[in-house]
Design a protein around this motif. Structure first.
Motif, mmCIF file in Angstrom:
data_model
loop_
_atom_site.group_PDB
_atom_site.id
_atom_site.type_symbol
_atom_site.label_atom_id
_atom_site.label_comp_id
_atom_site.label_asym_id
_atom_site.label_seq_id
_atom_site.Cartn_x
_atom_site.Cartn_y
_atom_site.Cartn_z
ATOM 1 N N ASP A 76 -5.268 2.977 8.036
ATOM 2 C CA ASP A 76 -6.004 3.461 9.216
ATOM 3 C C ASP A 76 -6.936 4.628 8.905
ATOM 4 O OD1 ASP A 76 -4.564 1.692 10.627
ATOM 5 O OD2 ASP A 76 -3.256 3.152 11.621
ATOM 6 N N ASN A 77 -6.638 5.375 7.815
ATOM 7 C CA ASN A 77 -7.443 6.564 7.480
ATOM 8 C C ASN A 77 -8.606 6.259 6.543
ATOM 9 O OD1 ASN A 77 -4.250 7.798 7.034
ATOM 10 N ND2 ASN A 77 -5.541 8.549 8.695
ATOM 11 N N VAL A 78 -8.797 5.003 6.168
ATOM 12 C CA VAL A 78 -9.750 4.728 5.092
ATOM 13 C C VAL A 78 -11.176 5.179 5.440
ATOM 14 C CG1 VAL A 78 -10.876 2.898 3.771
ATOM 15 C CG2 VAL A 78 -8.416 2.972 3.906
ATOM 16 N N ASP A 79 -11.579 5.035 6.687
ATOM 17 C CA ASP A 79 -12.943 5.459 7.038
ATOM 18 C C ASP A 79 -13.111 6.967 6.825
ATOM 19 O OD1 ASP A 79 -13.713 2.929 7.584
ATOM 20 O OD2 ASP A 79 -13.396 3.069 9.758
ATOM 21 N N GLU A 80 -12.061 7.729 7.197
ATOM 22 C CA GLU A 80 -12.115 9.186 7.017
ATOM 23 C C GLU A 80 -12.121 9.542 5.526
ATOM 24 O OE1 GLU A 80 -9.951 12.959 9.266
ATOM 25 O OE2 GLU A 80 -9.109 10.960 9.499
ATOM 26 N N VAL A 81 -11.377 8.775 4.751
ATOM 27 C CA VAL A 81 -11.366 8.999 3.299
ATOM 28 C C VAL A 81 -12.757 8.733 2.724
ATOM 29 C CG1 VAL A 81 -10.461 8.165 1.079
ATOM 30 C CG2 VAL A 81 -8.904 8.501 3.019
ATOM 31 N N LYS A 82 -13.367 7.636 3.157
ATOM 32 C CA LYS A 82 -14.709 7.307 2.637
ATOM 33 C C LYS A 82 -15.719 8.399 2.998
ATOM 34 C CE LYS A 82 -15.905 2.719 2.607
ATOM 35 N NZ LYS A 82 -15.913 1.326 3.119
ATOM 36 N N ALA A 83 -15.594 8.931 4.196
ATOM 37 C CA ALA A 83 -16.502 10.015 4.612
ATOM 38 C C ALA A 83 -16.260 11.263 3.764
ATOM 39 C CB ALA A 83 -16.303 10.318 6.091
ATOM 40 N N ALA A 84 -14.995 11.518 3.415
ATOM 41 C CA ALA A 84 -14.670 12.704 2.608
ATOM 42 C C ALA A 84 -15.167 12.536 1.174
ATOM 43 C CB ALA A 84 -13.159 12.944 2.624
ATOM 44 N N ASP A 85 -15.213 11.290 0.686
ATOM 45 C CA ASP A 85 -15.790 10.932 -0.609
ATOM 46 C C ASP A 85 -15.105 11.591 -1.833
ATOM 47 O OD1 ASP A 85 -17.550 9.606 -2.268
ATOM 48 O OD2 ASP A 85 -19.042 11.216 -2.206
ATOM 49 N N LEU A 141 -8.430 8.521 -4.651
ATOM 50 C CA LEU A 141 -7.555 8.475 -3.474
ATOM 51 C C LEU A 141 -6.135 8.187 -3.952
ATOM 52 C CD1 LEU A 141 -6.726 8.129 -0.490
ATOM 53 C CD2 LEU A 141 -7.524 5.750 -0.650
ATOM 54 N N ILE A 142 -5.197 9.055 -3.551
ATOM 55 C CA ILE A 142 -3.792 8.875 -3.943
ATOM 56 C C ILE A 142 -3.011 8.433 -2.710
ATOM 57 C CG2 ILE A 142 -1.737 10.010 -4.868
ATOM 58 C CD1 ILE A 142 -3.686 12.085 -6.188
ATOM 59 N N VAL A 143 -2.355 7.277 -2.830
ATOM 60 C CA VAL A 143 -1.574 6.733 -1.710
ATOM 61 C C VAL A 143 -0.167 6.416 -2.199
ATOM 62 C CG1 VAL A 143 -1.413 4.907 0.033
ATOM 63 C CG2 VAL A 143 -3.662 5.633 -0.781
ATOM 64 N N GLY A 144 0.826 6.881 -1.458
ATOM 65 C CA GLY A 144 2.214 6.560 -1.784
ATOM 66 C C GLY A 144 2.789 5.629 -0.738
ATOM 67 N N GLY A 145 3.436 6.237 0.264
ATOM 68 C CA GLY A 145 4.094 5.452 1.307
ATOM 69 C C GLY A 145 3.162 4.481 2.014
ATOM 70 N N GLY A 146 1.890 4.807 2.100
ATOM 71 C CA GLY A 146 0.916 3.950 2.792
ATOM 72 C C GLY A 146 0.761 2.588 2.142
ATOM 73 N N ILE A 147 1.227 2.444 0.917
ATOM 74 C CA ILE A 147 1.288 1.136 0.256
ATOM 75 C C ILE A 147 2.748 0.747 0.010
ATOM 76 C CG2 ILE A 147 0.808 -0.131 -1.897
ATOM 77 C CD1 ILE A 147 -1.862 1.427 -2.071
ATOM 78 N N THR A 159 -1.275 -4.881 1.000
ATOM 79 C CA THR A 159 -1.819 -3.596 1.454
ATOM 80 C C THR A 159 -2.701 -2.968 0.379
ATOM 81 O OG1 THR A 159 0.250 -3.293 2.665
ATOM 82 C CG2 THR A 159 -1.217 -1.394 2.546
ATOM 83 N N ALA A 160 -2.246 -3.034 -0.874
ATOM 84 C CA ALA A 160 -3.054 -2.477 -1.972
ATOM 85 C C ALA A 160 -4.395 -3.210 -2.056
ATOM 86 C CB ALA A 160 -2.286 -2.578 -3.285
ATOM 87 N N ALA A 161 -4.366 -4.523 -1.891
ATOM 88 C CA ALA A 161 -5.619 -5.308 -1.945
ATOM 89 C C ALA A 161 -6.526 -4.929 -0.774
ATOM 90 C CB ALA A 161 -5.299 -6.798 -1.917
ATOM 91 N N GLU A 162 -5.927 -4.655 0.379
ATOM 92 C CA GLU A 162 -6.735 -4.260 1.550
ATOM 93 C C GLU A 162 -7.373 -2.891 1.323
ATOM 94 O OE1 GLU A 162 -4.242 -6.845 4.856
ATOM 95 O OE2 GLU A 162 -4.123 -4.665 4.950
ATOM 96 N N PHE A 163 -6.622 -1.966 0.732
ATOM 97 C CA PHE A 163 -7.213 -0.660 0.383
ATOM 98 C C PHE A 163 -8.411 -0.884 -0.540
ATOM 99 C CE2 PHE A 163 -3.505 1.848 1.842
ATOM 100 C CZ PHE A 163 -4.125 3.013 2.241
ATOM 101 N N LYS A 164 -8.199 -1.684 -1.577
ATOM 102 C CA LYS A 164 -9.264 -1.898 -2.559
ATOM 103 C C LYS A 164 -10.514 -2.478 -1.877
ATOM 104 C CE LYS A 164 -10.263 -4.044 -6.982
ATOM 105 N NZ LYS A 164 -9.833 -4.929 -8.060
#
Ligand SMILES: O=C(CO)[C@H](O)[C@H](O)COP(=O)(O)O
Length: 208
Positions: A171-180, A184-190, A199-204
């Protein structure tokens, strides 16, 4: 932007299974601090033996005796290790030197740093490879996110690659992309989703 999967599980075989499932979508795998606490660097070596070609970060969160601990991380198979931004300047400089002498990398984790802008400028001058915002689990539980602190880091570094961590979900990916960030380090979110590979493929896909 690269993506790192933080493996904060409590067993090495589970970590191996998670890497196997997600390796097509992940750039860097983190041997998380709970694994370090429970299995030490022997667990890291077991993962390295199983996956000779992945990029592995050992999340040692070093605070002192930096050259020795950095060297140990690399001896057991890490490509990158972490030191805390609140450590002494001398420790961070020693960590950077030890890593670069070995042809490896250092990520400085800014968890607990109070004057983030000033410390980011100092660490930038010390030659670290990555500087990372990190909202730890204890503050995530209070509703905090890493974005405001990350912006301060981004504004204050000139050449160090930037990383963001702490409770990031799809859900935060748009905010992450804006932060640039560079990483990106993700633990529990995957790792804690029903289907980590998906989920990992969706992040990618979303980060493209
Ligand atoms: O270093 C950590 C905890 O100390 C985690 O690896 C980091 O916070 C990323 O995990 P999550 O996305 O679950 O917050």
């Amino acid at each position: 932007m690269k993506i790192q999967l933080a493996i904060d599980l409590e067993d090495v075989d589970g970590a191996i299974q998670l890497i196997d499932k997600t390796k097509d979508s992940i750039d860097i795998f983190e041997y998380g601090t709970p694994l370090v606490i429970n299995f030490g660097l022997e667990g890291l070596a077991k993962i390295r033996k199983q996956f000779p070609d992945i990029t592995l970060l050992a999340d040692l969160k070093i605070m002192d005796v930096a050259s020795y601990e950095v060297d140990q991380a690399f001896k057991y198979g890490a490509d990158i290790t972490t030191i805390l931004g609140v450590a002494e300047d001398q420790s961070i400089k020693d960590a950077v030197k030890a890593a670069h002498d070995a042809g490896k990398e250092i990520l400085v984790d800014m968890i607990g740093v109070t004057d983030v802008a000033k410390r980011a400028r100092e660490i930038d001058a010390m030659g670290a490879d990555y500087i990372g915002t990190h909202t730890g689990y204890d503050l995530q539980a209070k509703g905090e996110t890493p974005f405001a602190t990350f912006a301060k880091i981004k504004e204050n570094v000139t050449h160090t690659k930037t990383a963001i961590a702490g409770g990031i979900k799809l859900d935060n990916v748009d905010e992450v992309k804006a932060a640039d960030p560079d990483l990106l380090i993700v633990g529990g979110g995957i790792a804690t989703t029903d289907d980590p590979a998906k989920t990992a493929a969706e992040f990618k896909a979303k980060l493209k």
